[in-house]
Design a protein around this motif. Structure first.
Motif, PDB file in Angstrom:
ATOM      1  N   THR A  87     -18.393 -25.018 -24.124  1.00  0.00           N
ATOM      2  CA  THR A  87     -19.200 -25.937 -24.916  1.00  0.00           C
ATOM      3  C   THR A  87     -20.421 -26.342 -24.104  1.00  0.00           C
ATOM      4  O   THR A  87     -20.492 -26.069 -22.895  1.00  0.00           O
ATOM      5  CB  THR A  87     -18.395 -27.190 -25.322  1.00  0.00           C
ATOM      6  N   VAL A  88     -21.388 -26.964 -24.750  1.00  0.00           N
ATOM      7  CA  VAL A  88     -22.525 -27.569 -24.061  1.00  0.00           C
ATOM      8  C   VAL A  88     -22.435 -29.077 -24.259  1.00  0.00           C
ATOM      9  O   VAL A  88     -21.741 -29.556 -25.143  1.00  0.00           O
ATOM     10  CB  VAL A  88     -23.868 -27.024 -24.596  1.00  0.00           C
ATOM     11  N   GLY A  89     -23.141 -29.832 -23.424  1.00  0.00           N
ATOM     12  CA  GLY A  89     -23.051 -31.280 -23.515  1.00  0.00           C
ATOM     13  C   GLY A  89     -22.060 -31.830 -22.507  1.00  0.00           C
ATOM     14  O   GLY A  89     -21.377 -31.092 -21.790  1.00  0.00           O
ATOM     15  N   GLU A  90     -21.961 -33.146 -22.475  1.00  0.00           N
ATOM     16  CA  GLU A  90     -21.170 -33.812 -21.442  1.00  0.00           C
ATOM     17  C   GLU A  90     -19.768 -34.201 -21.897  1.00  0.00           C
ATOM     18  O   GLU A  90     -19.002 -34.750 -21.113  1.00  0.00           O
ATOM     19  CB  GLU A  90     -21.915 -35.068 -20.962  1.00  0.00           C
ATOM     20  N   GLU A  91     -19.418 -33.961 -23.142  1.00  0.00           N
ATOM     21  CA  GLU A  91     -18.117 -34.400 -23.662  1.00  0.00           C
ATOM     22  C   GLU A  91     -17.163 -33.234 -23.835  1.00  0.00           C
ATOM     23  O   GLU A  91     -16.443 -33.136 -24.829  1.00  0.00           O
ATOM     24  CB  GLU A  91     -18.315 -35.123 -24.994  1.00  0.00           C
ATOM     25  N   ALA A  92     -17.134 -32.336 -22.867  1.00  0.00           N
ATOM     26  CA  ALA A  92     -16.320 -31.129 -22.989  1.00  0.00           C
ATOM     27  C   ALA A  92     -14.842 -31.409 -23.265  1.00  0.00           C
ATOM     28  O   ALA A  92     -14.268 -30.830 -24.196  1.00  0.00           O
ATOM     29  CB  ALA A  92     -16.492 -30.264 -21.741  1.00  0.00           C
ATOM     30  N   PRO A  93     -14.171 -32.268 -22.500  1.00  0.00           N
ATOM     31  CA  PRO A  93     -12.750 -32.507 -22.779  1.00  0.00           C
ATOM     32  C   PRO A  93     -12.493 -33.001 -24.202  1.00  0.00           C
ATOM     33  O   PRO A  93     -11.528 -32.572 -24.852  1.00  0.00           O
ATOM     34  CB  PRO A  93     -12.356 -33.567 -21.741  1.00  0.00           C
ATOM     35  N   ALA A  94     -13.362 -33.880 -24.701  1.00  0.00           N
ATOM     36  CA  ALA A  94     -13.186 -34.393 -26.064  1.00  0.00           C
ATOM     37  C   ALA A  94     -13.385 -33.293 -27.095  1.00  0.00           C
ATOM     38  O   ALA A  94     -12.664 -33.222 -28.107  1.00  0.00           O
ATOM     39  CB  ALA A  94     -14.169 -35.537 -26.320  1.00  0.00           C
ATOM     40  N   VAL A  95     -14.357 -32.433 -26.853  1.00  0.00           N
ATOM     41  CA  VAL A  95     -14.608 -31.311 -27.771  1.00  0.00           C
ATOM     42  C   VAL A  95     -13.414 -30.377 -27.804  1.00  0.00           C
ATOM     43  O   VAL A  95     -12.951 -29.958 -28.878  1.00  0.00           O
ATOM     44  CB  VAL A  95     -15.878 -30.547 -27.339  1.00  0.00           C
ATOM     45  N   TRP A  96     -12.886 -30.025 -26.647  1.00  0.00           N
ATOM     46  CA  TRP A  96     -11.763 -29.087 -26.598  1.00  0.00           C
ATOM     47  C   TRP A  96     -10.494 -29.693 -27.187  1.00  0.00           C
ATOM     48  O   TRP A  96      -9.689 -28.984 -27.786  1.00  0.00           O
ATOM     49  CB  TRP A  96     -11.544 -28.651 -25.147  1.00  0.00           C
ATOM     50  N   GLN A  97     -10.314 -30.995 -27.026  1.00  0.00           N
ATOM     51  CA  GLN A  97      -9.153 -31.630 -27.634  1.00  0.00           C
ATOM     52  C   GLN A  97      -9.297 -31.644 -29.155  1.00  0.00           C
ATOM     53  O   GLN A  97      -8.314 -31.401 -29.881  1.00  0.00           O
ATOM     54  CB  GLN A  97      -8.986 -33.049 -27.110  1.00  0.00           C
ATOM     55  N   HIS A  98     -10.504 -31.901 -29.652  1.00  0.00           N
ATOM     56  CA  HIS A  98     -10.731 -31.969 -31.093  1.00  0.00           C
ATOM     57  C   HIS A  98     -10.535 -30.615 -31.755  1.00  0.00           C
ATOM     58  O   HIS A  98      -9.873 -30.516 -32.805  1.00  0.00           O
ATOM     59  CB  HIS A  98     -12.141 -32.491 -31.369  1.00  0.00           C
ATOM     60  N   TYR A  99     -11.104 -29.555 -31.168  1.00  0.00           N
ATOM     61  CA  TYR A  99     -11.087 -28.244 -31.824  1.00  0.00           C
ATOM     62  C   TYR A  99      -9.880 -27.389 -31.451  1.00  0.00           C
ATOM     63  O   TYR A  99      -9.453 -26.545 -32.241  1.00  0.00           O
ATOM     64  CB  TYR A  99     -12.365 -27.480 -31.491  1.00  0.00           C
ATOM     65  N   TYR A 100      -9.325 -27.592 -30.247  1.00  0.00           N
ATOM     66  CA  TYR A 100      -8.246 -26.715 -29.788  1.00  0.00           C
ATOM     67  C   TYR A 100      -6.954 -27.463 -29.492  1.00  0.00           C
ATOM     68  O   TYR A 100      -5.950 -26.829 -29.163  1.00  0.00           O
ATOM     69  CB  TYR A 100      -8.683 -25.963 -28.529  1.00  0.00           C
ATOM     70  N   GLY A 101      -6.981 -28.798 -29.577  1.00  0.00           N
ATOM     71  CA  GLY A 101      -5.769 -29.559 -29.324  1.00  0.00           C
ATOM     72  C   GLY A 101      -5.335 -29.576 -27.874  1.00  0.00           C
ATOM     73  O   GLY A 101      -4.151 -29.795 -27.585  1.00  0.00           O
ATOM     74  N   VAL A 102      -6.266 -29.360 -26.952  1.00  0.00           N
ATOM     75  CA  VAL A 102      -5.953 -29.354 -25.524  1.00  0.00           C
ATOM     76  C   VAL A 102      -6.148 -30.768 -24.971  1.00  0.00           C
ATOM     77  O   VAL A 102      -7.273 -31.270 -24.921  1.00  0.00           O
ATOM     78  CB  VAL A 102      -6.854 -28.365 -24.762  1.00  0.00           C
ATOM     79  N   SER A 103      -5.071 -31.414 -24.562  1.00  0.00           N
ATOM     80  CA  SER A 103      -5.165 -32.773 -24.037  1.00  0.00           C
ATOM     81  C   SER A 103      -5.768 -32.746 -22.634  1.00  0.00           C
ATOM     82  O   SER A 103      -5.815 -31.708 -21.970  1.00  0.00           O
ATOM     83  CB  SER A 103      -3.783 -33.419 -23.985  1.00  0.00           C
ATOM     84  N   GLU A 104      -6.198 -33.919 -22.168  1.00  0.00           N
ATOM     85  CA  GLU A 104      -6.772 -33.995 -20.821  1.00  0.00           C
ATOM     86  C   GLU A 104      -5.728 -33.654 -19.765  1.00  0.00           C
ATOM     87  O   GLU A 104      -6.050 -33.020 -18.757  1.00  0.00           O
ATOM     88  CB  GLU A 104      -7.360 -35.386 -20.576  1.00  0.00           C
ATOM     89  N   ASP A 105      -4.476 -34.069 -19.975  1.00  0.00           N
ATOM     90  CA  ASP A 105      -3.411 -33.730 -19.024  1.00  0.00           C
ATOM     91  C   ASP A 105      -3.188 -32.223 -18.976  1.00  0.00           C
ATOM     92  O   ASP A 105      -3.052 -31.634 -17.897  1.00  0.00           O
ATOM     93  CB  ASP A 105      -2.101 -34.435 -19.414  1.00  0.00           C
ATOM     94  N   GLU A 106      -3.133 -31.603 -20.138  1.00  0.00           N
ATOM     95  CA  GLU A 106      -2.942 -30.152 -20.201  1.00  0.00           C
ATOM     96  C   GLU A 106      -4.134 -29.431 -19.572  1.00  0.00           C
ATOM     97  O   GLU A 106      -3.971 -28.439 -18.855  1.00  0.00           O
ATOM     98  CB  GLU A 106      -2.768 -29.704 -21.653  1.00  0.00           C
TER      99      GLU A 106
END
Length: 210
Positions: A87-106
């Motif tokens: 992704t681009v931008g500074e909110e990568a973890p939030a983007v990946w959690q929203h679209y792929y369901g990947v939590s920050e812990d994972e």
């Protein structure tokens, strides 16, 4: 072959590839080919099926075999978009959690995050499976392979496209790159007051219909 002969052969390979590294593209879908990329650089494709842990293991087996056959070489590794979160931008973890369901812990436990330069003062936020990265590095060490670069295979194409758009003003053309089963796309924006006026606004992947 004696140890001295093995070391001498590896050193010869290292010298031969120092200025023109070999290129290996790790892909989780079979493409069944080898070839020469644009510019005549040496290139080989290691094709593997699937995107699961089984696929990672299979890809690493192919990579280890390649390393054994090219011991001592300098290598660039291009990664399929199938392996990656981008992704681009500074909110990568939030983007990946929203679209792929990947939590920050994972994300912290099973993925390795990197920033890859796209030019134009922008960086691509990228994450690859930790198991894949660890396996690639382990096989490289075992066969004295020097990893010169490792990242998305299409990133240089995107950077070249962005640079080429600077002369077009606001008539920007979107970008895309295809690989088996997947298309990577980017939309661009004209930022009048930015140091580099052409910026990547969005970047995403689209799976091909079955």
């Amino acid at each position: 072959m004696t140890m001295v002969q093995t070391l001498a052969r590896r050193w010869q390979v290292r010298l031969r590839t120092a200025w023109r590294p070999l290129r290996v593209d790790l892909q989780p879908v079979p493409v069944g080919g080898r070839g020469e990329p644009d510019g005549g650089q040496p290139s080989e494709v290691v094709a593997m099926p699937g995107q699961s842990a089984v696929a990672i293991e299979a890809a690493l087996q192919g990579w280890a075999q390649w390393c054994a056959e090219h011991a001592g070489a300098c290598v660039e590794v291009g990664l399929s978009a199938h392996w990656l979160l981008v992704t681009v931008g500074e909110e990568a973890p939030a983007v990946w959690q929203h679209y792929y369901g990947v939590s920050e812990d994972e994300l912290h436990q099973h993925w390795v995050r990197r920033q890859v330069d796209m030019g134009a003062g922008q960086a691509l936020h990228c994450a690859m499976p930790r198991a894949l990265l660890d396996g690639v590095q382990a096989a490289a060490r075992a066969h004295a392979i020097k990893l010169v670069w490792m990242g998305p295979w299409w990133i240089r194409q995107l950077a070249q496209h962005v640079r080429a758009q600077c002369d077009l003003g606001e008539s920007l053309q979107p970008w895309s790159a295809c690989e088996p089963g997947l298309t990577v796309r980017a939309s661009l924006a004209w930022e009048e007051h930015a140091g580099q006026p052409v910026q990547v606004r969005q970047l995403w992947c689209e799976a091909e219909a079955a």
